[in-house]
Design an enzyme around this catalytic site. Structure first.
Site, short mmCIF file in Angstrom:
data_model
loop_
_atom_site.label_atom_id
_atom_site.label_comp_id
_atom_site.label_asym_id
_atom_site.label_seq_id
_atom_site.Cartn_x
_atom_site.Cartn_y
_atom_site.Cartn_z
N LYS A 86 9.32 -5.69 3.17
CA LYS A 86 7.81 -5.50 3.97
C LYS A 86 6.51 -6.03 2.96
O LYS A 86 6.04 -7.78 3.76
CB LYS A 86 7.89 -4.63 4.86
CG LYS A 86 6.35 -4.41 6.00
CD LYS A 86 6.98 -3.86 6.52
CE LYS A 86 5.20 -3.73 7.37
NZ LYS A 86 5.58 -2.57 8.11
N GLU A 121 10.06 11.21 7.87
CA GLU A 121 8.73 10.44 7.52
C GLU A 121 7.82 10.03 8.48
O GLU A 121 6.69 10.10 7.95
CB GLU A 121 8.87 9.25 6.80
CG GLU A 121 7.83 8.29 6.15
CD GLU A 121 8.55 7.07 5.54
OE1 GLU A 121 8.35 6.77 4.15
OE2 GLU A 121 9.44 6.04 5.83
N HIS A 143 33.59 22.94 5.30
CA HIS A 143 34.03 23.79 4.88
C HIS A 143 33.41 23.84 3.69
O HIS A 143 33.20 24.15 2.28
CB HIS A 143 35.49 22.97 3.93
CG HIS A 143 36.34 22.62 4.65
ND1 HIS A 143 37.50 23.32 5.15
CD2 HIS A 143 36.59 21.80 5.96
CE1 HIS A 143 38.49 23.51 5.96
NE2 HIS A 143 38.23 22.50 6.61
N LYS A 156 3.09 7.88 -6.09
CA LYS A 156 3.00 6.29 -6.30
C LYS A 156 1.95 5.84 -7.24
O LYS A 156 2.42 5.04 -8.47
CB LYS A 156 3.05 5.31 -5.21
CG LYS A 156 4.36 5.11 -4.09
CD LYS A 156 3.93 3.68 -3.90
CE LYS A 156 4.62 3.79 -2.67
NZ LYS A 156 4.52 2.68 -1.29
C1 G6Q Z 1 8.59 3.04 6.23
C2 G6Q Z 1 8.31 3.48 5.08
C3 G6Q Z 1 8.92 3.28 3.59
C4 G6Q Z 1 8.98 1.53 3.11
C5 G6Q Z 1 9.21 1.43 1.92
C6 G6Q Z 1 9.93 -0.25 1.58
O1 G6Q Z 1 8.57 3.37 6.80
O2 G6Q Z 1 6.60 2.29 5.05
O3 G6Q Z 1 9.86 3.45 3.33
O4 G6Q Z 1 10.07 1.14 3.63
O5 G6Q Z 1 8.78 1.62 0.98
O6 G6Q Z 1 8.81 -0.70 1.70
P1 G6Q Z 1 8.77 -2.10 1.04
O7 G6Q Z 1 9.56 -2.33 2.24
O8 G6Q Z 1 7.48 -3.20 1.71
O9 G6Q Z 1 9.07 -2.63 0.04
#
Ligand code: G6Q
Length: 544
Positions: free
Chosen positions: A209, A357, A388, A508
């Site tokens: 994203k 989360e 099991h 992070k």
């Molecule tokens: C999900 C979180 C997190 C995110 C990852 C990857 O709701 O925000 O799991 O999806 O950190 O982020 P990017 O897609 O920005 O790489």
């Protein structure tokens, strides 16, 4: 709606507290004996899913009391606000509109004065055209070969949904293609995912994203190096072997991916709610355009069920309220999700992110520390394997672990008597957990007295049974939406922000500080606590 910090002093919460004192001592044996209709009455259906919630530790009036709590917490208004596109993710000032991703063409949802549904469908159309070209062999690699291997590079929300969906829908996938998923910054993940692949036939989807995530960018760079090494170093190859899924066109183009090969999504789609956005590109490549649409329709059908069904018959509301009932009144810590369907083997892992989360929060929307338990720990494994291993603790341990069992009428590829045996097991487990075996029953079997306590099953272990006809793309969509909305119901009542994830930030930031300390040629000045500094020194010494 009450101020969040007042949740535990609302009349409905207090009523539930009094009610709990009665219910706590009722045994499911007794409740079923008192009401022969219980097993048919405490059921609900929607979007192709059937829920039997009769084996929960509730009385006839419990659900009504929980619904009163939902009413008092303003659940109706909160559902409407989410579907309307209000900025309910207040800490990030964002709308929460994963439901818009599965709306039919022609629907309208306004965000900041713009209808987002045409944008959603424009991306879906672009994905569809791309997937058709790849699946038909029209999209060729740099050397003119057909693309046979797809590697999704992403992490968290940009990985768990695609992995889960690929495994869940494997029955429907093009078996001439290979799908791999790389997420971990541990290089082994990349090495193992690619060791047997031919670069000339491999396409990487860089799914991020933000397009800044350390793990994904590190893996993407290694993918670029691997590809160029395998194809003689011509940088032009990147265009044919890399596409991106992102909200960040600038970063995508800086990486060297043509934005014509970028599939977009938007800040109103949270990572863990994004498997039905362009983040699902690998899913669409695997099952085709029509299969993906079928999945979206399943999501949408559950969205409509959630939005319009009275709470007492509303699957996500019932499941959300029961989860809250166990967390806040029984103080149970975890919920096990146990799919009796091998294709759902990654479903519990996917749910861990979705649930934990989202609802792993300790302050209300107003920033006040809560005085009740929020999100439970979700975990699980596919049946019958779990039987099991860890089921022992659920049956005879000292903790209360509510279970969600998932099962289907049909196996996708029937094999002899396997499916009947599988389903007999899931039904038997739910029955054994609820009703157990008394000391008298154990004695009647001729068990030696000394062994009797060991062989007693107390029972009264609650479970939900979710049944569907078969695992289709549509049913998968409905199932995921069921949990998305169940998470929403819980977060809405707890009055927390289920859509941010600040808890992942601190680690992070510290990792970014430690990387140069590990790699510096000269001994660095360390200002950590004595444990962390000592571990850094040990690592450096070990690497010399
Ligand atoms: C999900 C979180 C997190 C995110 C990852 C990857 O709701 O925000 O799991 O999806 O950190 O982020 P990017 O897609 O920005 O790489």
């Amino acid at each position: 709606m009450p101020a969040a910090q007042d949740l535990t002093s609302t009349p409905s919460w207090r009523a539930l507290g009094d009610h709990y004192a009665k219910v706590r001592d009722s045994h499911l044996r007794q409740l079923f004996a008192q009401d022969p209709q219980r097993g048919t009455k405490m059921t609900a259906e929607g979007a192709g899913l059937f829920l039997d919630y009769s084996k929960n530790r509730i009385h006839d009036d419990t659900l009504g009391l929980l619904v009163k709590l939902a009413d008092e917490a303003g659940l109706r208004g909160k559902i409407d606000a989410m579907f309307r596109g209000d900025k309910i993710n207040i800490t990030e000032n964002r709308a929460v509109l994963h439901t818009a991703l599965r709306l039919p063409r022609g629907a309208t949802i306004m965000v900041d004065g713009e209808n987002v549904v045409p944008q959603v469908h424009a991306v879906l159309d672009k994905m569809g055209a791309f997937c058709d070209r790849v699946r038909k062999g029209e999209w060729k690699g740099h050397t003119g070969k057909r693309i046979k291997n797809i590697v999704n590079v992403g992490i968290g929300g940009s990985d768990l949904g695609p992995v889960m969906a690929y495994e869940a829908l494997r029955h429907y996938t093009d078996r001439n293609m290979t799908f791999r998923f790389v997420s971990n910054v541990d290089g082994i993940d990349f090495v193992e995912a690619t060791h047997d692949l031919d670069p000339s036939e491999t396409l990487f989807i860089i799914s991020s994203k933000t397009f800044t995530t350390l793990e994904t960018m590190t893996n993407a760079q290694s993918a670029r190096d691997w590809l160029l090494k395998g194809l003689g170093g011509d940088a032009k190859a990147v265009a044919k072997h890399f596409v991106a899924v992102s909200t960040n066109a600038k970063k995508v183009s800086e990486f060297g991916i043509d934005t014509a090969n970028m599939f977009e999504f938007w800040d109103w789609v949270g990572g863990r709610y994004s498997m039905d956005s362009a983040i699902g590109l690998s899913t669409m490549l695997a099952v085709g355009h029509a299969g993906f649409r079928e999945m979206l329709d399943g999501f949408h059908t559950m969205d409509e069920h959630f939005r319009t069904t009275p709470f007492q018959k509303n699957l996500p509301v019932i499941m959300g309220l029961l989860a809250l009932w166990y967390s806040d009144f029984f103080k149970s810590e975890t919920i096990a999700v146990l799919p009796y369907e091998q294709y759902l083997k990654r479903f519990p892992a996917y749910l861990q992110q979705l649930t934990m989360e989202s609802n792993g929060k300790h302050v209300t929307l107003a920033g006040k520390t809560v005085d009740y338990l929020t999100g439970a720990v979700y975990w699980g494994e596919p049946g019958t394997n779990g039987q099991h291993s860890f089921y022992q603790l659920i049956h005879q341990g000292t903790r209360l672990i509510p279970c969600d069992f998932l099962a289907f009428n049909h196996a996708l590829t029937p094999l002899g008597r396997h499916h009947d045996i599988l389903i007999a097991n899931v039904l038997a487990q739910a029955e054994a957990l609820a009703f157990g075996k008394t000391a008298d029953e154990v004695r009647k079997e001729g068990t030696a007295e000394a062994l009797v306590p060991h062989r007693v099953f107390e029972g009264n272990r609650p479970s939900n049974m979710i049944f569907a006809d078969r695992l289709t793309p549509g049913v998968l969509g409905a199932l995921v939406a069921l949990y998305e909305h169940s998470v929403f119901v819980q977060g809405a009542i707890w009055n927390i922000d289920s859509f941010d994830q600040w808890g992942v930030e601190l680690g992070k930031a510290l990792a970014q500080k430690i990387i140069p300390e590990l790699e510096a040629p000269a001994e660095p000045n360390l200002a950590h606590d004595s444990s962390t500094s000592n571990l850094i020194r040990r690592y450096r010494a070990g690497r010399r």
